[in-house]
Scaffold this motif. Structure first.
Motif, mmCIF file in Angstrom:
data_model
loop_
_atom_site.group_PDB
_atom_site.id
_atom_site.type_symbol
_atom_site.label_atom_id
_atom_site.label_comp_id
_atom_site.label_asym_id
_atom_site.label_seq_id
_atom_site.Cartn_x
_atom_site.Cartn_y
_atom_site.Cartn_z
ATOM 1 N N ASP A 1 0.814 -1.224 0.000
ATOM 2 C CA ASP A 1 0.000 0.000 0.000
ATOM 3 C C ASP A 1 0.843 1.268 0.000
ATOM 4 O O ASP A 1 0.317 2.378 0.105
ATOM 5 N N GLY A 2 2.186 1.126 -0.106
ATOM 6 C CA GLY A 2 3.066 2.285 -0.148
ATOM 7 C C GLY A 2 3.587 2.721 1.213
ATOM 8 O O GLY A 2 4.414 3.633 1.293
ATOM 9 N N SER A 3 3.124 2.082 2.267
ATOM 10 C CA SER A 3 3.634 2.401 3.606
ATOM 11 C C SER A 3 4.854 1.541 3.908
ATOM 12 O O SER A 3 5.243 0.679 3.114
ATOM 13 N N TYR A 4 5.444 1.765 5.074
ATOM 14 C CA TYR A 4 6.640 1.023 5.490
ATOM 15 C C TYR A 4 6.394 0.421 6.872
ATOM 16 O O TYR A 4 5.743 1.028 7.721
ATOM 17 N N ARG A 5 6.940 -0.762 7.058
ATOM 18 C CA ARG A 5 6.752 -1.485 8.321
ATOM 19 C C ARG A 5 8.130 -1.827 8.875
ATOM 20 O O ARG A 5 8.893 -2.570 8.251
ATOM 21 N N LEU A 6 8.451 -1.268 10.023
ATOM 22 C CA LEU A 6 9.711 -1.541 10.713
ATOM 23 C C LEU A 6 9.408 -2.481 11.871
ATOM 24 O O LEU A 6 8.552 -2.164 12.716
ATOM 25 N N GLU A 7 10.080 -3.621 11.902
ATOM 26 C CA GLU A 7 9.797 -4.625 12.917
ATOM 27 C C GLU A 7 11.034 -4.889 13.769
ATOM 28 O O GLU A 7 12.091 -5.246 13.251
ATOM 29 N N ILE A 8 10.883 -4.712 15.068
ATOM 30 C CA ILE A 8 11.935 -5.027 16.037
ATOM 31 C C ILE A 8 11.511 -6.318 16.723
ATOM 32 O O ILE A 8 10.481 -6.366 17.411
ATOM 33 N N LEU A 9 12.290 -7.360 16.534
ATOM 34 C CA LEU A 9 11.946 -8.672 17.075
ATOM 35 C C LEU A 9 12.549 -8.853 18.467
ATOM 36 O O LEU A 9 13.432 -8.088 18.879
ATOM 37 N N PRO A 10 12.113 -9.843 19.213
ATOM 38 C CA PRO A 10 12.717 -10.100 20.532
ATOM 39 C C PRO A 10 14.199 -10.419 20.410
ATOM 40 O O PRO A 10 14.662 -10.987 19.406
ATOM 41 N N ALA A 11 14.963 -10.040 21.422
ATOM 42 C CA ALA A 11 16.399 -10.334 21.442
ATOM 43 C C ALA A 11 16.633 -11.833 21.316
ATOM 44 O O ALA A 11 15.838 -12.652 21.807
ATOM 45 N N LEU A 12 17.699 -12.207 20.644
ATOM 46 C CA LEU A 12 18.037 -13.625 20.486
ATOM 47 C C LEU A 12 18.305 -14.243 21.850
ATOM 48 O O LEU A 12 19.077 -13.703 22.656
ATOM 49 N N GLU A 13 17.684 -15.379 22.094
ATOM 50 C CA GLU A 13 17.902 -16.086 23.357
ATOM 51 C C GLU A 13 19.068 -17.057 23.212
ATOM 52 O O GLU A 13 19.365 -17.550 22.122
ATOM 53 N N ASN A 14 19.731 -17.326 24.333
ATOM 54 C CA ASN A 14 20.881 -18.246 24.353
ATOM 55 C C ASN A 14 21.915 -17.856 23.295
ATOM 56 O O ASN A 14 22.399 -18.693 22.526
ATOM 57 N N PHE A 15 22.213 -16.564 23.270
ATOM 58 C CA PHE A 15 23.174 -16.039 22.308
ATOM 59 C C PHE A 15 24.084 -15.046 23.025
ATOM 60 O O PHE A 15 23.602 -14.182 23.754
ATOM 61 N N PRO A 16 25.405 -15.177 22.821
ATOM 62 C CA PRO A 16 26.102 -16.137 21.968
ATOM 63 C C PRO A 16 26.313 -17.480 22.668
ATOM 64 O O PRO A 16 26.195 -17.568 23.889
ATOM 65 N N THR A 17 26.662 -18.479 21.868
ATOM 66 C CA THR A 17 27.064 -19.764 22.408
ATOM 67 C C THR A 17 28.584 -19.858 22.286
ATOM 68 O O THR A 17 29.256 -18.897 21.925
ATOM 69 N N ASP A 18 29.124 -21.039 22.559
ATOM 70 C CA ASP A 18 30.570 -21.219 22.428
ATOM 71 C C ASP A 18 30.965 -21.662 21.014
ATOM 72 O O ASP A 18 32.115 -22.006 20.770
ATOM 73 N N ASP A 19 30.006 -21.649 20.088
ATOM 74 C CA ASP A 19 30.281 -22.041 18.707
ATOM 75 C C ASP A 19 29.882 -20.892 17.782
ATOM 76 O O ASP A 19 28.708 -20.742 17.425
ATOM 77 N N ALA A 20 30.858 -20.074 17.387
ATOM 78 C CA ALA A 20 30.590 -18.897 16.567
ATOM 79 C C ALA A 20 30.018 -19.272 15.205
ATOM 80 O O ALA A 20 29.191 -18.535 14.649
ATOM 81 N N ASN A 21 30.443 -20.411 14.655
ATOM 82 C CA ASN A 21 29.918 -20.822 13.350
ATOM 83 C C ASN A 21 28.432 -21.165 13.430
ATOM 84 O O ASN A 21 27.638 -20.784 12.559
ATOM 85 N N GLU A 22 28.049 -21.899 14.464
ATOM 86 C CA GLU A 22 26.635 -22.226 14.627
ATOM 87 C C GLU A 22 25.805 -20.970 14.869
ATOM 88 O O GLU A 22 24.677 -20.856 14.385
ATOM 89 N N ASP A 23 26.359 -20.023 15.616
ATOM 90 C CA ASP A 23 25.659 -18.754 15.826
ATOM 91 C C ASP A 23 25.455 -18.029 14.500
ATOM 92 O O ASP A 23 24.385 -17.460 14.238
ATOM 93 N N ALA A 24 26.487 -18.036 13.640
ATOM 94 C CA ALA A 24 26.390 -17.367 12.340
ATOM 95 C C ALA A 24 25.380 -18.060 11.431
ATOM 96 O O ALA A 24 24.646 -17.400 10.681
ATOM 97 N N ILE A 25 25.327 -19.383 11.489
ATOM 98 C CA ILE A 25 24.326 -20.123 10.711
ATOM 99 C C ILE A 25 22.918 -19.755 11.182
ATOM 100 O O ILE A 25 21.999 -19.561 10.368
ATOM 101 N N ARG A 26 22.759 -19.619 12.485
ATOM 102 C CA ARG A 26 21.459 -19.211 13.031
ATOM 103 C C ARG A 26 21.063 -17.831 12.504
ATOM 104 O O ARG A 26 19.897 -17.603 12.131
ATOM 105 N N ILE A 27 22.017 -16.911 12.433
ATOM 106 C CA ILE A 27 21.741 -15.573 11.907
ATOM 107 C C ILE A 27 21.409 -15.640 10.421
ATOM 108 O O ILE A 27 20.479 -14.980 9.942
ATOM 109 N N ASN A 28 22.166 -16.449 9.669
ATOM 110 C CA ASN A 28 21.858 -16.607 8.247
ATOM 111 C C ASN A 28 20.425 -17.086 8.038
ATOM 112 O O ASN A 28 19.705 -16.597 7.159
#
Length: 303
Positions: A243-270
């Motif tokens: 309709d020509g408007s814009y919607r900005l969405e702020i989601l809840p903060a990531l839970e259990n983040f970060p973990t001790d596995d940076a690669n798994e965290d990055a996959i979760r973000i992807n």
């Protein structure tokens, strides 16, 4: 393209064409917004049919990320993306020069999520991605909620000047892209900072990880930043609606983040970014070479 060299005067004749372009877009900002959207869509379609280099990049990206779609569907999506990019140019003009009363309507959803994440003066890493709506949604956000951000200075002196004056100067704090200490300092001071890790580059904080199931150079620094700063990681995305408007969405903060596995965290973000792209795939920035520099054993898909 003009150099970043600060010895080049902003009034140098080599920059006059860019100044002319800035003047033109400032005049176009005076048009009704619906007319600007139509012009943006027209320019996008024109560029799609005339400029082939970036079209190949877009086509390769869409082939890799949406193999389930037919060739005709991916072609239509590529064209829609170019239209979105064309509108995005006009959105940038409105974001930088448009008066408040001429801005299109928008809604910010989920302020309470950011407030909850920021309780006790805690900083928040506002996790997002590169969508074509980046500039205008940034204007809506920073005009209503205090926000800092990372920025990369453009090569062209005029564009860098205008970007700093109209976008970067509003961000508190404004942090150069490679200033990790400045980012950590801002988060530790309780700032909310815009951060988009979806364009990977070679560094010690990078790994080849799946993006839409395809191996891609991926930024893994988000975990380290959250760990070192103690900041919450709060997803945020902005969309252009039908309709020509814009919607900005702020989601809840990531839970259990970060973990001790940076690669798994990055996959979760992807995966989080993939889910948001699926909502409006034409609005994502597909002109970026997302699958470049992947190392031995993986082909150069853009060749």
């Amino acid at each position: 393209m003009a150099s970043r060299d600060r010895s080049v005067s902003l009034h140098s004749p080599s920059l006059w064409p860019t100044w002319a372009g800035v003047w033109l877009f400032r005049q176009l900002c005076k048009l009704p917004w619906t007319a600007q959207v139509r012009l943006g869509r027209f320019f996008g379609r024109l560029i799609f049919h005339v400029v082939r280099l970036r079209r190949k990049i877009v086509s390769v990206n869409l082939d890799l990320c949406f193999p389930e779609k037919s060739r005709a569907e991916r072609h239509a999506l590529a064209l829609a993306h170019y239209e979105s990019m064309g509108i995005g140019i006009f959105e940038t003009g409105m974001a930088w020069w448009g008066p408040d009363e001429k801005l299109p309507p928008f809604t910010i959803i989920g302020r309470e999520n950011l407030e909850a994440a920021s309780e006790g003066g805690r900083g928040a890493l506002l996790l997002t991605a590169h969508f074509t709506t980046l500039e205008i949604c940034g204007r809506f956000f920073v005009d209503n909620i205090p926000m800092g951000g990372l920025y990369r200075e453009p090569d062209n002196r005029v564009i860098a000047h205008e970007m700093y004056k109209h976008r970067v100067a509003k961000m508190k704090p404004a942090i150069p892209m490679d200033d990790l200490r400045g980012l950590l300092r801002g988060l530790r001071d309780g700032a909310t900072i815009w951060y988009a890790p979806d364009q990977g580059k070679k560094s010690k904080f990078a790994a080849i990880l799946p993006f839409f199931g395809v191996p891609a150079l991926t930024n893994t620094a988000t975990s380290k930043i959250a760990q070192m700063s103690g900041a919450a990681v709060v997803p945020y995305f902005g969309f252009r609606m039908e309709d020509g408007s814009y919607r900005l969405e702020i989601l809840p903060a990531l839970e259990n983040f970060p973990t001790d596995d940076a690669n798994e965290d990055a996959i979760r973000i992807n995966r989080l970014i993939e889910d948001q792209i699926q909502r409006a795939p034409e609005q994502y920035f597909w002109m970026h070479r997302r699958f470049k520099r992947r190392g031995k054993g993986l082909p150069n898909v853009y060749r």
